[in-house]
Design a protein around this motif. Structure first.
Motif, mmCIF file in Angstrom:
data_model
loop_
_atom_site.group_PDB
_atom_site.id
_atom_site.type_symbol
_atom_site.label_atom_id
_atom_site.label_comp_id
_atom_site.label_asym_id
_atom_site.label_seq_id
_atom_site.Cartn_x
_atom_site.Cartn_y
_atom_site.Cartn_z
ATOM 1 N N ARG A 125 -16.438 19.113 31.587
ATOM 2 C CA ARG A 125 -17.601 18.698 30.930
ATOM 3 C C ARG A 125 -17.861 19.640 29.809
ATOM 4 N NH1 ARG A 125 -20.333 17.212 27.870
ATOM 5 N NH2 ARG A 125 -22.202 15.690 28.014
ATOM 6 N N PRO A 130 -18.621 13.553 26.387
ATOM 7 C CA PRO A 130 -18.850 12.535 27.414
ATOM 8 C C PRO A 130 -17.886 11.459 27.420
ATOM 9 C CG PRO A 130 -20.890 12.978 26.565
ATOM 10 C CD PRO A 130 -20.021 13.732 25.805
ATOM 11 N N GLN A 335 -23.267 13.326 32.626
ATOM 12 C CA GLN A 335 -23.653 12.893 31.248
ATOM 13 C C GLN A 335 -25.051 12.666 31.284
ATOM 14 O OE1 GLN A 335 -21.413 9.126 29.977
ATOM 15 N NE2 GLN A 335 -23.342 8.610 28.471
ATOM 16 N N ARG A 336 -25.679 12.082 32.203
ATOM 17 C CA ARG A 336 -27.116 12.060 32.525
ATOM 18 C C ARG A 336 -27.589 13.697 32.471
ATOM 19 N NH1 ARG A 336 -28.771 6.955 33.834
ATOM 20 N NH2 ARG A 336 -30.858 7.920 34.578
ATOM 21 N N ALA A 338 -26.966 17.050 31.006
ATOM 22 C CA ALA A 338 -25.806 17.577 30.395
ATOM 23 C C ALA A 338 -26.324 19.060 30.411
ATOM 24 C CB ALA A 338 -25.742 17.078 28.802
ATOM 25 N N THR A 341 -24.590 20.396 34.107
ATOM 26 C CA THR A 341 -23.409 19.786 34.623
ATOM 27 C C THR A 341 -22.617 20.642 35.955
ATOM 28 O OG1 THR A 341 -22.002 21.399 32.871
ATOM 29 C CG2 THR A 341 -22.634 19.198 32.232
ATOM 30 N N ASP A 401 -25.653 4.593 29.696
ATOM 31 C CA ASP A 401 -24.629 5.123 30.554
ATOM 32 C C ASP A 401 -23.401 4.668 30.299
ATOM 33 O OD1 ASP A 401 -27.117 4.983 33.162
ATOM 34 O OD2 ASP A 401 -26.193 6.791 32.288
#
Length: 401
Positions: A125, A130, A335-336, A338, A341, A401
C-alpha cells in the motif's frame, strides 16, 4: 506514497509474498509431523495441537503491535526486529525437550514472524495506488500460496529422513535467509514525512476507529472468519485423514497441496477480474461459494460412510475462497484508512490469525474422533464471514469502495 517501487515490481512482489508466507510456512511445514512430535515428546495429540493454537495467538498479538509502530517509525526497522526474534525462537523450537518448551518457543516464534507478514502488506500500500494495490496483493498471495503448496510435502519428506525436529531446522534456515535478503534488498517504503504525521498513541487509536465503523468491521469479519475456517481444517485434518481414515503423511500432504493450488487459482482469477467486477463483488462471490461448500461438507460427514471425494472437493472450495476474500478485504480496508495502512493491515491480519486461533481451539475442544467438529466449526465460520460481508455492504454509508 512512493513514486515507484523500491525494487523492480516483480522482484518486490516475490519478496513480499515470501514474507507473508512466514505464518503459513511456520504452520504447514510441521503439520505432517504432529503425530510424530506427540510421540517424540511423550505427550498427547491434543497437547501438540495446542502448539498450533498458541502460534496463532502469538502471531495475532505481534501484528497488533507491529502495525501502528511501523506507521510511526517505518516498516524496515520493525520488520527486521521481528524477523530476528523469529530466528531465535526457531532455534529454541529445534532444541525443545518437552511439549511445554515447544509451546513457549512457538509463541515467541509467532510473535516475531508476525512482523514480516503484516508489514509486507503495508509495503504494497505504500508503493502502489489503491486499485493497483489490490491486484498486487492478489499477485503476492499467489506467491504466498506456494508455501502451503510445498511445505507439507517438504515437511513429510524431512520427517521421513530426519525425524520430527527437521521442520524446525528448515524454519530456522528460512528465517535466516529471509532476514538477510530484507536487510540487503528492501529499503524503507514509508516516507519520513508520513511517519511524522501520527504520534504512537494516534497510531494505535486507529484500531478504535476501524472497529466502530460497520463497513470496516464487516471487512474484518468477512476476511477473518473465512481464514478461521481454513485453520479449523488445518488443526483437525491431520487426525481426520491420517489417523481416522488411515492415509499416509504423504497422501495427506498431497491433498493439502491441492488446497494451496485452489488458493493460488482464486488469487489468479481475482487479479484478472478485480478491475472488471470490483473487489466488493468478488468478495461476495467468495463468501457464497465458501458457505455452500461447508454445507456440502457437513452433509457429507453426517453419512455413516462419508464420500471422501466429496469431502475433499468441499474442503478444497472452502479453503480456496480465502484467495477471493483476503486480498480484496484487506485492500478495501487499507483504502478506507490511507493514513493508517500499517494498523489496517495489522488489524486484518490479527483478526485472521486470532479468529483462526479460536476456531483451532474450538475444534480441539470438540474433538470426538470424527470429522463432525471440523465440519461444524467451518460452517459456523463461513456463516459469520457471510454476515460480515453483508455488514460491509450495508454499512458503507455511501463511501466509495
Amino acid at each position: 506514497m512512493s513514486s515507484r517501487p523500491p525494487l523492480p515490481a516483480a522482484q518486490l512482489i516475490v519478496l513480499l509474498g515470501a514474507l507473508v508466507a512466514f505464518g503459513p510456512l511456520a504452520i504447514d511445514l510441521y503439520l505432517p509431523a504432529l503425530p510424530a512430535i506427540a510421540h517424540g515428546l511423550g505427550t498427547s495429540a491434543e497437547a501438540v495441537q495446542h502448539s498450533v493454537t498458541v502460534f496463532l495467538a502469538g502471531f495475532s498479538l505481534g501484528m497488533l503491535v507491529y502495525g501502528p509502530v511501523s506507521d510511526r517509525y517505518g516498516r524496515r526497522p520493525v520488520m527486521l526486529a521481528g524477523m530476528a526474534l523469529f530466528v531465535l525462537a526457531s532455534l529454541a523450537c529445534l532444541l525443545a525437550s518437552s511439549i511445554e518448551q515447544l509451546i513457549v518457543a512457538r509463541l515467541v516464534q509467532a510473535i516475531g514472524g508476525g512482523a514480516a507478514s503484516v508489514l509486507a502488506r503495508a509495503v504494497v500500500r505504500d508503493v502502489f495506488a489503491p486499485p493497483e494495490a489490490i491486484r498486487q496483493l492478489s499477485l503476492m498471495a499467489m506467491v504466498t500460496a506456494i508455501a502451503p503448496l510445498l511445505a507439507p510435502l517438504l515437511g513429510s519428506v524431512a520427517l521421513a529422513w530426519w525425524g520430527w525436529r527437521s521442520p524446525f531446522a528448515l524454519l530456522l534456515l528460512w528465517g535466516l535467509l529471509s532476514l538477510a535478503v530484507v536487510a540487503w534488498a528492501l529499503p524503507e517504503t514509508l516516507p519520513a514525512g508520513q511517519r511524522g504525521q501520527l504520534t504512537l498513541g494516534q497510531a494505535f487509536a486507529a484500531y478504535g476507529q476501524m472497529l466502530t465503523q460497520p463497513a470496516a468491521l464487516g471487512l474484518v469479519l468477512a476476511g477473518g472468519m473465512s481464514f478461521a475456517a481454513m485453520f479449523a481444517y488445518i488443526t483437525a485434518s491431520p487426525h481426520f485423514f491420517i489417523q481416522l481414515h488411515g492415509w499416509s503423511p504423504q497422501a495427506y500432504a498431497t491433498v493439502f497441496a491441492l488446497n494451496a493450488l485452489g488458493i493460488f487459482a482464486a488469487n489468479y482469477l481475482n487479479r484478472h477480474l478485480v478491475h472488471r467486477l470490483g473487489a466488493a463483488t468478488l468478495a461476495g462471490i467468495g463468501c457464497a461459494a465458501g458457505l455452500l461448500a461447508c454445507v456440502a461438507l457437513t452433509l457429507a460427514l453426517s453419512a455413516k460412510t462419508p464420500p471422501m471425494a466429496l469431502v475433499v472437493v468441499a474442503l478444497a472450495v472452502a479453503v480456496s475462497i480465502t484467495g477471493l476474500l483476503g486480498a480484496n478485504c484487506v485492500g478495501l480496508l487499507m483504502q478506507r484508512f490511507a493514513q493508517s495502512t500499517g494498523a489496517a493491515a495489522a488489524l486484518f491480519g490479527a483478526a485472521q490469525f486470532g479468529l483462526g486461533m479460536l476456531a483451532s481451539a474450538l475444534v480441539s475442544a470438540l474433538h470426538d474422533g470424527s470429522g463432525q467438529p471440523m465440519a461444524q466449526v467451518m460452517l459456523g465460520c463461513l456463516s459469520l464471514s457471510t454476515l460480515g460481508y453483508l455488514l460491509f455492504r450495508f454499512g458503507k454509508r455511501g463511501r466509495a469502495d
